[in-house]
Design a protein around this motif. Structure first.
Motif, mmCIF file in Angstrom:
data_model
loop_
_atom_site.group_PDB
_atom_site.id
_atom_site.type_symbol
_atom_site.label_atom_id
_atom_site.label_comp_id
_atom_site.label_asym_id
_atom_site.label_seq_id
_atom_site.Cartn_x
_atom_site.Cartn_y
_atom_site.Cartn_z
ATOM 1 N N PRO A 34 43.617 41.329 38.264
ATOM 2 C CA PRO A 34 44.651 41.636 37.269
ATOM 3 C C PRO A 34 45.969 40.984 37.715
ATOM 4 O O PRO A 34 46.310 41.032 38.901
ATOM 5 C CB PRO A 34 44.777 43.162 37.317
ATOM 6 N N LEU A 35 46.676 40.399 36.771
ATOM 7 C CA LEU A 35 47.957 39.753 37.078
ATOM 8 C C LEU A 35 48.945 40.083 35.971
ATOM 9 O O LEU A 35 48.551 40.271 34.809
ATOM 10 C CB LEU A 35 47.801 38.227 37.144
ATOM 11 N N GLY A 36 50.223 40.138 36.313
ATOM 12 C CA GLY A 36 51.272 40.365 35.321
ATOM 13 C C GLY A 36 51.983 39.043 35.032
ATOM 14 O O GLY A 36 52.759 38.555 35.851
ATOM 15 N N LEU A 94 54.800 33.850 37.280
ATOM 16 C CA LEU A 94 54.002 34.899 37.905
ATOM 17 C C LEU A 94 54.531 35.107 39.307
ATOM 18 O O LEU A 94 54.804 34.137 40.020
ATOM 19 C CB LEU A 94 52.551 34.392 37.946
ATOM 20 N N ARG A 95 54.704 36.386 39.681
ATOM 21 C CA ARG A 95 55.025 36.674 41.077
ATOM 22 C C ARG A 95 53.688 36.879 41.796
ATOM 23 O O ARG A 95 52.855 37.643 41.317
ATOM 24 C CB ARG A 95 55.904 37.918 41.165
ATOM 25 N N TYR A 132 51.466 37.645 45.373
ATOM 26 C CA TYR A 132 51.398 38.140 46.751
ATOM 27 C C TYR A 132 50.206 37.472 47.446
ATOM 28 O O TYR A 132 49.334 36.930 46.766
ATOM 29 C CB TYR A 132 51.258 39.671 46.734
ATOM 30 N N HIS A 163 43.344 36.009 47.441
ATOM 31 C CA HIS A 163 42.461 34.874 47.140
ATOM 32 C C HIS A 163 43.006 34.106 45.949
ATOM 33 O O HIS A 163 42.939 32.878 45.905
ATOM 34 C CB HIS A 163 41.044 35.378 46.829
ATOM 35 N N SER A 221 38.136 44.187 38.954
ATOM 36 C CA SER A 221 38.879 42.979 39.369
ATOM 37 C C SER A 221 40.008 43.300 40.340
ATOM 38 O O SER A 221 40.405 42.443 41.130
ATOM 39 C CB SER A 221 39.466 42.276 38.148
ATOM 40 N N ASP A 277 35.489 41.229 42.832
ATOM 41 C CA ASP A 277 35.393 40.186 41.816
ATOM 42 C C ASP A 277 34.254 40.520 40.872
ATOM 43 O O ASP A 277 33.273 41.141 41.283
ATOM 44 C CB ASP A 277 35.154 38.826 42.473
ATOM 45 N N LEU A 326 46.198 51.741 38.888
ATOM 46 C CA LEU A 326 45.659 50.578 39.606
ATOM 47 C C LEU A 326 46.762 49.780 40.293
ATOM 48 O O LEU A 326 46.592 49.293 41.413
ATOM 49 C CB LEU A 326 44.888 49.667 38.651
ATOM 50 N N VAL A 327 47.895 49.637 39.610
ATOM 51 C CA VAL A 327 49.021 48.894 40.218
ATOM 52 C C VAL A 327 49.386 49.550 41.548
ATOM 53 O O VAL A 327 49.502 48.880 42.579
ATOM 54 C CB VAL A 327 50.240 48.857 39.273
HETATM 55 C C1 LIG Z 1 47.764 45.768 36.437
HETATM 56 C C2 LIG Z 1 47.901 44.975 37.704
HETATM 57 C C3 LIG Z 1 48.778 43.908 37.755
HETATM 58 C C4 LIG Z 1 48.907 43.128 38.913
HETATM 59 N N1 LIG Z 1 49.779 42.083 38.925
HETATM 60 C C5 LIG Z 1 49.866 41.299 40.016
HETATM 61 C C6 LIG Z 1 50.750 40.174 40.026
HETATM 62 O O1 LIG Z 1 51.453 39.902 39.063
HETATM 63 N N2 LIG Z 1 50.788 39.422 41.162
HETATM 64 C C7 LIG Z 1 50.005 39.692 42.256
HETATM 65 O O2 LIG Z 1 50.086 38.944 43.258
HETATM 66 N N3 LIG Z 1 49.168 40.765 42.273
HETATM 67 C C8 LIG Z 1 49.086 41.563 41.182
HETATM 68 N N4 LIG Z 1 48.237 42.636 41.189
HETATM 69 C C9 LIG Z 1 47.416 42.913 42.391
HETATM 70 C C10 LIG Z 1 46.158 42.039 42.455
HETATM 71 O O3 LIG Z 1 45.394 42.140 41.286
HETATM 72 C C11 LIG Z 1 45.305 42.509 43.641
HETATM 73 O O4 LIG Z 1 46.037 42.314 44.824
HETATM 74 C C12 LIG Z 1 43.951 41.839 43.746
HETATM 75 O O5 LIG Z 1 43.178 42.549 44.707
HETATM 76 C C13 LIG Z 1 44.007 40.402 44.216
HETATM 77 O O6 LIG Z 1 42.664 39.956 44.281
HETATM 78 P P1 LIG Z 1 42.206 38.616 44.977
HETATM 79 O O7 LIG Z 1 42.431 38.733 46.470
HETATM 80 O O8 LIG Z 1 40.751 38.536 44.604
HETATM 81 O O9 LIG Z 1 43.009 37.499 44.391
HETATM 82 C C14 LIG Z 1 48.124 43.443 40.061
HETATM 83 C C15 LIG Z 1 47.244 44.531 40.013
HETATM 84 C C16 LIG Z 1 47.137 45.300 38.859
HETATM 85 C C17 LIG Z 1 46.187 46.453 38.837
#
Ligand SMILES: Cc1cc2nc3c(=O)[nH]c(=O)nc-3n(C[C@H](O)[C@H](O)[C@H](O)COP(=O)(O)O)c2cc1C
Length: 188
Positions: free
Chosen positions: A28-30, A43-44, A46, A49, A73, A77, A137-138
């Motif tokens: 999930p991403l914002g 997009l910000r 962190y 992966h 997600s 994955d 979840l956030v």
């Molecule tokens: C609703 C929601 C929005 C999110 N938005 C962001 C975002 O904008 N940027 C970010 O880095 N992580 C965001 N996250 C956290 C990532 O989805 C989370 O760290 C995820 O485990 C990353 O998975 P990956 O390691 O498979 O990439 C968000 C999580 C949620 C539940």
């Protein structure tokens, strides 16, 4: 072609970001939008992966209303059987998919929409249970940085229990089972 064609509005748009690395990664991403009548967003990001895969310059996005897709997600994955297409990556039942050019600069990503398609109509009323699940979840995905956020997770989980439908409640259970595995000492 513009962002609003795919359901983006100004503010932060919660979507499923899909990136291709050694496997298809979902998170999930914002997506932050100032002008939905344009093709530009940001997009910000962190460490994750997703961030690693974005170095290749491409972000796919799916517009999805399934609470279970957001939940899996967030911690994991989606496996292959969650997809109705792999190229472009489309999650079962997604309302739209888009592809962005991604330019990673430290913890920010500049995005430019390059193509996409609306697949389905998604008329639906606001459900506080779904919105609360997203909030839970956030906070749940930030617990490692700040364990006190568990109180917020609990607060939003109560709203999911009160206002959510079956799918939101199922997603909530899945969230708790991920959290129990990740944080056994929290006795959840
Ligand atoms: C609703 C929601 C929005 C999110 N938005 C962001 C975002 O904008 N940027 C970010 O880095 N992580 C965001 N996250 C956290 C990532 O989805 C989370 O760290 C995820 O485990 C990353 O998975 P990956 O390691 O498979 O990439 C968000 C999580 C949620 C539940």
């Amino acid at each position: 072609m513009k962002l609003s064609d795919f359901g983006f509005t100004d503010g932060i748009n919660e979507v499923i970001g899909i990136t291709i690395g050694e496997w298809i990664n979902t998170a999930p991403l914002g997506i932050i939008v100032e002008n939905p009548e344009s093709t530009f967003a940001k997009l910000r990001i962190y460490p994750s992966h997703t961030r690693e895969n974005l170095k290749k310059g491409t972000l796919y996005v799916n517009i999805v209303h399934d609470p279970l897709v957001f939940t899996i997600s967030a911690f994991d994955d989606l496996s292959e059987d969650w997809f109705e297409s792999s190229d472009p990556p489309i999650i079962n039942g997604a309302l739209a998919w888009c592809q962005f050019k991604a330019n990673l600069k430290n913890c920010w990503v500049d995005l430019e929409l390059s193509r996409g398609e609306v697949l389905r109509k998604g008329l639906r009323a606001v459900n506080r249970g779904f919105n609360a699940l997203i909030e839970a979840l956030v906070h749940a995905t930030r617990l490692k940085q700040n364990p006190k956020l568990i109180e917020k997770v609990r607060y939003y989980a109560e709203i999911v229990e009160k206002c959510g439908g079956r799918r939101e409640k199922e997603a909530l259970e899945v969230m708790w089972s991920y959290l129990r595995k990740l944080y056994p000492h929290l006795s959840l």
